[in-house]
Write an enzyme that holds these catalytic residues in place. Structure first.
Site, PDB file in Angstrom:
ATOM      1  N   MET A   1       0.846  -1.184   0.000  1.00 33.67           N
ATOM      2  CA  MET A   1       0.000   0.000   0.000  1.00 33.67           C
ATOM      3  C   MET A   1       0.879   1.230   0.000  1.00 33.67           C
ATOM      4  O   MET A   1       1.876   1.281   0.705  1.00 33.67           O
ATOM      5  CB  MET A   1      -0.906   0.003   1.223  1.00 33.67           C
ATOM      6  CG  MET A   1      -1.695   1.278   1.412  1.00 33.67           C
ATOM      7  SD  MET A   1      -2.574   1.779  -0.061  1.00 33.67           S
ATOM      8  CE  MET A   1      -3.533   0.319  -0.359  1.00 33.67           C
ATOM      9  N   CYS A   2       0.500   2.209  -0.784  1.00 37.07           N
ATOM     10  CA  CYS A   2       1.315   3.418  -0.896  1.00 37.07           C
ATOM     11  C   CYS A   2       0.421   4.641  -1.061  1.00 37.07           C
ATOM     12  O   CYS A   2      -0.745   4.537  -1.439  1.00 37.07           O
ATOM     13  CB  CYS A   2       2.249   3.330  -2.104  1.00 37.07           C
ATOM     14  SG  CYS A   2       3.313   1.886  -2.082  1.00 37.07           S
ATOM     15  N   GLY A   3       1.029   5.787  -0.768  1.00 35.43           N
ATOM     16  CA  GLY A   3       0.453   7.061  -1.142  1.00 35.43           C
ATOM     17  C   GLY A   3       1.247   7.580  -2.322  1.00 35.43           C
ATOM     18  O   GLY A   3       2.473   7.728  -2.228  1.00 35.43           O
ATOM     19  N   HIS A  55       5.121   7.325  -1.163  1.00 36.31           N
ATOM     20  CA  HIS A  55       5.106   7.035   0.273  1.00 36.31           C
ATOM     21  C   HIS A  55       4.690   5.576   0.444  1.00 36.31           C
ATOM     22  O   HIS A  55       3.567   5.199   0.101  1.00 36.31           O
ATOM     23  CB  HIS A  55       4.149   7.981   0.988  1.00 36.31           C
ATOM     24  CG  HIS A  55       4.404   9.418   0.624  1.00 36.31           C
ATOM     25  ND1 HIS A  55       5.215  10.243   1.355  1.00 36.31           N
ATOM     26  CD2 HIS A  55       3.974  10.149  -0.443  1.00 36.31           C
ATOM     27  CE1 HIS A  55       5.271  11.429   0.770  1.00 36.31           C
ATOM     28  NE2 HIS A  55       4.529  11.394  -0.316  1.00 36.31           N
ATOM     29  N   ASN A  79       0.678   1.771  -6.521  1.00 34.11           N
ATOM     30  CA  ASN A  79      -0.095   1.544  -5.306  1.00 34.11           C
ATOM     31  C   ASN A  79      -0.981   0.345  -5.560  1.00 34.11           C
ATOM     32  O   ASN A  79      -2.124   0.496  -5.979  1.00 34.11           O
ATOM     33  CB  ASN A  79      -0.928   2.780  -4.960  1.00 34.11           C
ATOM     34  CG  ASN A  79      -1.827   2.531  -3.760  1.00 34.11           C
ATOM     35  OD1 ASN A  79      -1.535   1.699  -2.928  1.00 34.11           O
ATOM     36  ND2 ASN A  79      -2.936   3.249  -3.696  1.00 34.11           N
TER      37      ASN A  79
END
Length: 641
Positions: A1-3, A55, A79
């Site tokens: 999971m990422c921003g 992120h 993501n």
């Protein structure tokens, strides 16, 4: 999971870093707490500039900071999770694997073929330096959030981000439609000083005529929400992505799905486990149920095993009797969807590892209004509330003289009952039933501080209720029972399983019964087809932003591509029978699978939406309609709370 976030500007008058505000960066970092970095690409002739911000939440393979850049100056932000379709080894990181395959693509068709292979949730941003192009999009169901924002025509700035912040003025954010993937030719846009997007839509394998008509419809649908100065065109080559699922089987003839040993004059009026047992006595029905349970089990397996299981380290604060920490949690109401997901997770999560069951409850409104005036009194009352399930409120009230407001909402009661069923199926598993109790005061505080940003750009009363309930539940802060007493607990699980998708495919909502009564099976089929078509815009982007705000990843077994294709292959009569009573007829095939898994009373629980089961919808205003615009989500009105 990422921003993930990208800003593109065609104007050199403003510093590109100024376009990402600190509060938005904070939201992105919360999604990806394990690595954060930024990169700027500047092209001088013609001028354009791109800022990439990544992120990362570490879940698979080695930690891989984003954005990634290769020797050809291509840049990638990812993501997502690749569960199948493209091989990702146990020790590999899917971001690197995906970037490697993208670098091998020599044409638009190659890129589309690659994304058509993927099975799993994703959103991405890919800068192809040699061609001055920017690609981006979301998976077929929109299981990962991606928003876009367009500046006015003079500024020529374009932003993409997993999450945004609501502002009092200025340009509004919208969810990127999960209609396909998009491409921007930055060199052309920089020359013309205007933004133009090319769309590569999803399509089923079908005739050319149907494809052409579908292209036009998708183009019109996406265009209507764009600013007038943004041009959207179908890609010149008329290329498309192949949908990862099959079309819905709309057959209405054949078997009616009636329960064996009953006829139309003898349909049971009350849900019972015996009714389900009657269906399972039929070989054809039992075979379908076995196939469904197998494909759903495999989908759950992929979602509970595709993550790094780090060393437990110091677990002295964890009240689990096993002394080990949970890596997987379930949004848990005790209803049929969450019970089946929990039971299937139990089959695949390593035997010594706990599973966290996240159960949220909101304080009853009348009790919230009667809270004492002092903070000390309020704290004492809340502590008493937390003990309500151990003794009756009346008994405690007699001992303490205090007025109690219990958190024994419907979902708490069914949750505890569901826990007992799961303990009966596997008594050796540590099941952490996490009681998450929310007061009106905390609800208002956290909505104002962050939740309204995460729900945005959605804005209805229903979005508020579901978003708030899901945010507190996925945060995982509450109490668990350990050796007969409640102890504070915060779930360490990075993966949160959700049962969304079951109601949409298996006629689980009350509106489906209304539709069936009015329009029959044909009308019901159209309604179910529409449910999946709009799930990206109504649910999944919001749910992804909400859950991932805690540095956790939402995973949806019922929306696994193999599960959706299996259910879509069946006629509606094999999945549901709305002539049967509530608690049996809706989601019939799921209830039968639950019975085969060893579940008991939960197999005939009727649908209860989280906003009612948790009582969040009753906490502030009982006169609102779900579709009303929610004033509590509006930034300018937040001080009135």
């Amino acid at each position: 999971m990422c921003g993930i976030c990208c800003v593109v500007t065609l104007c050199s008058q403003h510093a590109i870093r100024d376009f990402i505000k600190e509060d938005m960066l904070c939201c992105l970092r919360r999604r990806g707490p394990d690595s954060s970095q930024q990169m700027i690409k500047t092209v001088s002739d013609p001028f354009y500039e791109c800022l990439f911000s990544g992120h990362v939440l570490h879940l698979r393979g080695p930690v891989t900071p984003q954005p990634l850049e290769d020797a050809s100056s291509n840049v990638f932000l990812w993501n997502g999770e690749i569960f199948s379709g493209l091989h990702v080894g146990d020790a590999e990181n899917d971001t690197k694997v995906m970037f490697h395959h993208l670098a091998l693509c020599s044409s638009e068709a190659d890129i589309l073929s690659l994304f058509s292979l993927l099975r799993g949730p994703w959103s991405f941003i890919y800068y192809q330096a040699s061609r001055h192009t920017l690609w981006f999009g979301r998976d077929y169901f929109g299981r990962r959030s991606l928003l876009w924002q367009f500046s006015d025509e003079a500024d020529s700035t374009f932003c993409l981000s997993s999450v945004s912040v609501q502002s009092e003025s200025g340009n509004q954010w919208q969810e990127v439609p999960a209609s396909g993937i998009f491409k921007i030719d930055l060199k052309v846009c920089a020359t013309t000083k205007s933004l133009s997007l090319a769309l590569f839509p999803w399509k089923y394998r079908c005739t050319e005529k149907a494809a052409a008509e579908g292209f036009i419809n998708v183009l019109d649908q996406v265009s209507k929400d764009l600013p007038d100065h943004i041009h959207l065109v179908m890609n010149e080559s008329k290329l498309f992505l192949t949908a990862p699922v099959i079309p819905l089987n709309k057959t209405t003839s054949g078997t009616s799905g009636e329960c064996p040993d009953t006829d139309s004059s003898n349909i049971p009026h009350v849900a019972s486990v015996e009714t389900l047992q009657g269906f399972l006595a039929v070989e054809h029905k039992r075979k379908l149920v076995y196939q469904f349970a197998a494909v759903l089990s495999e989908a759950t397996k992929r979602r509970v095993l595709s993550l790094v299981r780090e060393e437990d380290g110091n677990t002295s604060e964890l009240p689990s009797t096993s002394g080990r920490k949970a890596h997987v949690a379930v949004l848990f109401s005790g209803g049929i969807d969450s019970m089946v997901i929990a039971a299937l997770a139990d089959k695949h999560v390593p035997s010594g590892e706990p599973i966290d069951l996240l159960n949220v409850a909101f304080m009853a409104k009348q009790q919230a209004e009667q809270k004492g005036p002092t903070k000390k009194h309020a704290r004492q009352e809340v502590q008493l509330d937390l003990l309500c399930h151990q003794e009756s409120c009346q008994d405690l009230e007699g001992k303490t003289g205090a007025h109690l407001s219990c958190f024994d909402v419907p979902d708490r009661i069914t949750g505890r009952a569901g826990l007992k069923e799961l303990e009966a199926i596997n008594p050796s598993r540590t099941w952490n039933f996490v009681e998450i109790n929310v007061t009106l005061e905390e609800l208002k505080k956290m909505r104002q501080e962050c939740i309204h940003h995460l729900i945005y750009p959605l804005d209805t009363v229903l979005d508020d209720s579901i978003g708030c309930a899901m945010w507190f539940a996925s945060r995982g802060e509450g109490f668990v029972s350990s050796q007969g007493e409640l102890k504070p607990y915060k779930s360490p699980a990075k993966v949160v399983l959700s049962g969304i998708g079951a109601d949409e495919q298996l006629a689980g909502y009350s509106r489906h019964r209304v539709c069936f009564k009015k329009y029959g099976l044909e009308g019901l089929n159209k309604e179910l087809e529409m449910e999946l078509d709009r799930i990206s815009s109504r649910n999944l982007g919001r749910d992804d932003r909400i859950i991932c705000d805690h540095g956790k990843e939402a995973r949806f077994p019922f929306l696994d591509e193999d599960v959706v294709s299996f259910l879509s292959s069946l006629p509606i009569s094999e999945k549901a029978d709305l002539t049967l009573p509530r608690g049996v007829g809706e989601k019939l095939i799921l209830r039968l699978a639950a019975k085969e898994l060893g579940l008991t009373a939960s197999t005939i629980l009727p649908k209860r939406a989280v906003q009612f089961g948790s009582r969040v919808a009753k906490l502030e205003s009982s006169r609102e309609k779900a579709s009303d615009i929610c004033s509590r989500l509006k930034l300018l009105l937040v001080d009135e709370l």
